[in-house]
Scaffold this active site. Sequence first.
Site, PDB file in Angstrom:
ATOM      1  N   ARG A  62       0.855  -1.201   0.000  1.00 30.43           N
ATOM      2  CA  ARG A  62       0.000   0.000   0.000  1.00 30.43           C
ATOM      3  C   ARG A  62       0.886   1.246   0.000  1.00 30.43           C
ATOM      4  O   ARG A  62       2.066   1.179   0.344  1.00 30.43           O
ATOM      5  CB  ARG A  62      -0.863   0.053   1.268  1.00 30.43           C
ATOM      6  CG  ARG A  62      -1.970  -0.954   1.303  1.00 30.43           C
ATOM      7  CD  ARG A  62      -3.026  -0.606   2.337  1.00 30.43           C
ATOM      8  NE  ARG A  62      -2.579  -0.752   3.712  1.00 30.43           N
ATOM      9  CZ  ARG A  62      -2.589   0.242   4.623  1.00 30.43           C
ATOM     10  NH1 ARG A  62      -3.021   1.436   4.295  1.00 30.43           N
ATOM     11  NH2 ARG A  62      -2.177   0.008   5.851  1.00 30.43           N
ATOM     12  N   ILE A 100       3.214   4.396  -0.024  1.00 23.53           N
ATOM     13  CA  ILE A 100       4.557   4.665  -0.547  1.00 23.53           C
ATOM     14  C   ILE A 100       5.240   3.353  -0.928  1.00 23.53           C
ATOM     15  O   ILE A 100       5.896   3.252  -1.969  1.00 23.53           O
ATOM     16  CB  ILE A 100       5.384   5.428   0.516  1.00 23.53           C
ATOM     17  CG1 ILE A 100       4.814   6.844   0.719  1.00 23.53           C
ATOM     18  CG2 ILE A 100       6.857   5.484   0.125  1.00 23.53           C
ATOM     19  CD1 ILE A 100       5.436   7.616   1.881  1.00 23.53           C
ATOM     20  N   GLY A 111       5.617   1.258   8.322  1.00 24.12           N
ATOM     21  CA  GLY A 111       5.558   2.186   9.451  1.00 24.12           C
ATOM     22  C   GLY A 111       4.127   2.454   9.858  1.00 24.12           C
ATOM     23  O   GLY A 111       3.192   2.231   9.089  1.00 24.12           O
ATOM     24  N   GLY A 131       2.551  16.060  19.112  1.00 24.94           N
ATOM     25  CA  GLY A 131       1.697  14.872  19.187  1.00 24.94           C
ATOM     26  C   GLY A 131       2.352  13.600  18.666  1.00 24.94           C
ATOM     27  O   GLY A 131       1.692  12.576  18.517  1.00 24.94           O
ATOM     28  N   GLN A 132       3.669  13.681  18.401  1.00 27.34           N
ATOM     29  CA  GLN A 132       4.336  12.503  17.809  1.00 27.34           C
ATOM     30  C   GLN A 132       5.692  12.215  18.455  1.00 27.34           C
ATOM     31  O   GLN A 132       6.652  11.929  17.741  1.00 27.34           O
ATOM     32  CB  GLN A 132       4.547  12.715  16.309  1.00 27.34           C
ATOM     33  CG  GLN A 132       3.267  12.610  15.473  1.00 27.34           C
ATOM     34  CD  GLN A 132       3.565  12.436  13.993  1.00 27.34           C
ATOM     35  OE1 GLN A 132       4.551  12.966  13.486  1.00 27.34           O
ATOM     36  NE2 GLN A 132       2.711  11.712  13.289  1.00 27.34           N
ATOM     37  N   TYR A 142       6.708   8.692  17.290  1.00 25.40           N
ATOM     38  CA  TYR A 142       7.046   8.595  15.857  1.00 25.40           C
ATOM     39  C   TYR A 142       8.325   9.396  15.544  1.00 25.40           C
ATOM     40  O   TYR A 142       9.213   8.908  14.830  1.00 25.40           O
ATOM     41  CB  TYR A 142       5.860   9.122  15.058  1.00 25.40           C
ATOM     42  CG  TYR A 142       5.946   9.004  13.559  1.00 25.40           C
ATOM     43  CD1 TYR A 142       5.681   7.801  12.915  1.00 25.40           C
ATOM     44  CD2 TYR A 142       6.277  10.107  12.775  1.00 25.40           C
ATOM     45  CE1 TYR A 142       5.728   7.700  11.538  1.00 25.40           C
ATOM     46  CE2 TYR A 142       6.327  10.017  11.391  1.00 25.40           C
ATOM     47  CZ  TYR A 142       6.051   8.813  10.776  1.00 25.40           C
ATOM     48  OH  TYR A 142       6.107   8.713   9.414  1.00 25.40           O
ATOM     49  N   GLY A 197       8.502  14.124   3.048  1.00 23.64           N
ATOM     50  CA  GLY A 197       7.568  15.080   3.647  1.00 23.64           C
ATOM     51  C   GLY A 197       6.191  14.447   3.637  1.00 23.64           C
ATOM     52  O   GLY A 197       6.054  13.223   3.603  1.00 23.64           O
ATOM     53  N   TYR A 198       5.158  15.276   3.655  1.00 23.92           N
ATOM     54  CA  TYR A 198       3.786  14.737   3.698  1.00 23.92           C
ATOM     55  C   TYR A 198       3.382  14.208   2.322  1.00 23.92           C
ATOM     56  O   TYR A 198       3.415  14.934   1.332  1.00 23.92           O
ATOM     57  CB  TYR A 198       2.811  15.817   4.177  1.00 23.92           C
ATOM     58  CG  TYR A 198       2.951  16.053   5.661  1.00 23.92           C
ATOM     59  CD1 TYR A 198       2.107  15.425   6.563  1.00 23.92           C
ATOM     60  CD2 TYR A 198       3.973  16.865   6.164  1.00 23.92           C
ATOM     61  CE1 TYR A 198       2.262  15.607   7.934  1.00 23.92           C
ATOM     62  CE2 TYR A 198       4.132  17.062   7.530  1.00 23.92           C
ATOM     63  CZ  TYR A 198       3.272  16.428   8.403  1.00 23.92           C
ATOM     64  OH  TYR A 198       3.441  16.603   9.758  1.00 23.92           O
TER      65      TYR A 198
HETATM   66  P1  NDP Z   1       0.506   3.374   4.836  1.00 28.16           P
HETATM   67  O1  NDP Z   1      -0.207   3.407   6.146  1.00 28.16           O
HETATM   68  O2  NDP Z   1      -0.213   3.816   3.615  1.00 28.16           O
HETATM   69  O3  NDP Z   1       1.093   1.905   4.583  1.00 28.16           O
HETATM   70  C1  NDP Z   1       1.851   1.294   5.567  1.00 28.16           C
HETATM   71  C2  NDP Z   1       2.364  -0.039   5.095  1.00 28.16           C
HETATM   72  O4  NDP Z   1       3.150  -0.624   6.173  1.00 28.16           O
HETATM   73  C3  NDP Z   1       1.266  -1.027   4.793  1.00 28.16           C
HETATM   74  O5  NDP Z   1       1.648  -1.858   3.707  1.00 28.16           O
HETATM   75  C4  NDP Z   1       1.185  -1.858   6.084  1.00 28.16           C
HETATM   76  O6  NDP Z   1       0.690  -3.179   5.881  1.00 28.16           O
HETATM   77  C5  NDP Z   1       2.649  -1.921   6.461  1.00 28.16           C
HETATM   78  N1  NDP Z   1       2.822  -2.267   7.884  1.00 28.16           N
HETATM   79  C6  NDP Z   1       2.394  -1.596   8.967  1.00 28.16           C
HETATM   80  N2  NDP Z   1       2.739  -2.255  10.091  1.00 28.16           N
HETATM   81  C7  NDP Z   1       3.405  -3.382   9.693  1.00 28.16           C
HETATM   82  C8  NDP Z   1       3.981  -4.479  10.384  1.00 28.16           C
HETATM   83  N3  NDP Z   1       3.995  -4.552  11.709  1.00 28.16           N
HETATM   84  N4  NDP Z   1       4.584  -5.445   9.641  1.00 28.16           N
HETATM   85  C9  NDP Z   1       4.584  -5.404   8.294  1.00 28.16           C
HETATM   86  N5  NDP Z   1       4.040  -4.387   7.581  1.00 28.16           N
HETATM   87  C10 NDP Z   1       3.444  -3.395   8.276  1.00 28.16           C
HETATM   88  O7  NDP Z   1       1.818   4.232   5.072  1.00 28.16           O
HETATM   89  P2  NDP Z   1       2.606   5.199   4.059  1.00 28.16           P
HETATM   90  O8  NDP Z   1       2.726   4.579   2.742  1.00 28.16           O
HETATM   91  O9  NDP Z   1       2.051   6.548   4.192  1.00 28.16           O
HETATM   92  O10 NDP Z   1       4.038   5.239   4.797  1.00 28.16           O
HETATM   93  C11 NDP Z   1       5.115   4.399   4.403  1.00 28.16           C
HETATM   94  C12 NDP Z   1       6.346   4.807   5.178  1.00 28.16           C
HETATM   95  O11 NDP Z   1       6.653   6.176   4.923  1.00 28.16           O
HETATM   96  C13 NDP Z   1       6.169   4.689   6.708  1.00 28.16           C
HETATM   97  O12 NDP Z   1       7.373   4.270   7.287  1.00 28.16           O
HETATM   98  C14 NDP Z   1       5.861   6.115   7.111  1.00 28.16           C
HETATM   99  O13 NDP Z   1       6.191   6.360   8.452  1.00 28.16           O
HETATM  100  C15 NDP Z   1       6.742   6.888   6.141  1.00 28.16           C
HETATM  101  N6  NDP Z   1       6.341   8.258   5.934  1.00 28.16           N
HETATM  102  C16 NDP Z   1       5.094   8.535   5.404  1.00 28.16           C
HETATM  103  C17 NDP Z   1       4.736   9.849   5.194  1.00 28.16           C
HETATM  104  C18 NDP Z   1       3.437  10.212   4.605  1.00 28.16           C
HETATM  105  O14 NDP Z   1       3.169  11.419   4.520  1.00 28.16           O
HETATM  106  N7  NDP Z   1       2.602   9.298   4.158  1.00 28.16           N
HETATM  107  C19 NDP Z   1       5.646  10.958   5.521  1.00 28.16           C
HETATM  108  C20 NDP Z   1       6.907  10.540   6.037  1.00 28.16           C
HETATM  109  C21 NDP Z   1       7.234   9.235   6.233  1.00 28.16           C
HETATM  110  P3  NDP Z   1      -0.907  -3.468   5.902  1.00 28.16           P
HETATM  111  O15 NDP Z   1      -1.421  -3.028   4.559  1.00 28.16           O
HETATM  112  O16 NDP Z   1      -0.968  -4.940   6.076  1.00 28.16           O
HETATM  113  O17 NDP Z   1      -1.488  -2.680   7.017  1.00 28.16           O
END
Ligand code: NDP
Length: 240
Positions: A12, A14, A84, A143-144, A147, A178-179
């Site tokens: 899903r 990124i 994450g 709030g984080q 994180y 970023g976001y």
């Molecule tokens: P999403 O919530 O869209 O997707 C998260 C993904 O991580 C999913 O595939 C989820 O799997 C998987 N996941 C979560 N927990 C676990 C676990 N315990 N074991 C295995 N897989 C897991 O997140 P984003 O795409 O937004 O974020 C991706 C990364 O980028 C993260 O590390 C996030 O912190 C970082 N990030 C994101 C930002 C943003 O603005 N979106 C900004 C900065 C950093 P499942 O589908 O099964 O839940």
Amino acid sequence: MGRVALVTGGTRGIGRAIAVGLRDAGYRVVANYFGNVEAAKRFTEETGIPNYRFDVSCYSECEAGVQKIASDIGPIEVLVNNAGITRDSTLHRMTYEQWEDVVQTNLTSCFNLARVCIESMRDRGFGRIVNIGSINGQAGQYGQVNYAAAKSGIHGFTKALAQEGAAKGITVNAIAPGYVDTDMVRAVPHTVLEKIIAKIPAGRLGRAEDIARGVTFLVADDADFITGTTLSINGGQHMY
Ligand code: NDP
């Protein structure tokens, strides 16, 4: 044949864009996930990229997952620690579970997977590790504390492991997005999001593909002199 690449949380958001970007660049990609079985099924149907379910916060599950990938596809040469979660709260209301879940899933996961992949990378004299940090690990965010601490830890982890890997052909870098417009950010209240976008000089949220582009760049065979760095991809929001 292309190098084998594992993208955690690759089904899903990124991670999905990273997995597709690497596939299109010729890698043999596998994507990990944990909770959302439906999304993973759909992802594999749409992309042809196999998915592997295991919890990145659990060392023994990572060990078993990586062994399974090695026997199904081959040893992992490119590791993208992307999975994450957020569990936001101000510190005075934060529970220990909110702290622990976020640190384990965002930071301890990087140890778990790097640890179970590193010996084969060292033996082969080649490895690429990219850890996905965050602008909020660089700048902090109300709030984080959980994180921000976990993501900030990723940046230190990256620099230390880069020093250990360099002589063995292993590069270790981080990306601080970023976001970015994914489910994680869609959970932020609309009014808060509008204020965030107003502070992004590029005038928009990031796209998952903006981050994927950075990963493909960093893992290339000829990116072998780029290690220990953090690539900020944030539309100019924070210059670190
Ligand atoms: P999403 O919530 O869209 O997707 C998260 C993904 O991580 C999913 O595939 C989820 O799997 C998987 N996941 C979560 N927990 C676990 C676990 N315990 N074991 C295995 N897989 C897991 O997140 P984003 O795409 O937004 O974020 C991706 C990364 O980028 C993260 O590390 C996030 O912190 C970082 N990030 C994101 C930002 C943003 O603005 N979106 C900004 C900065 C950093 P499942 O589908 O099964 O839940």
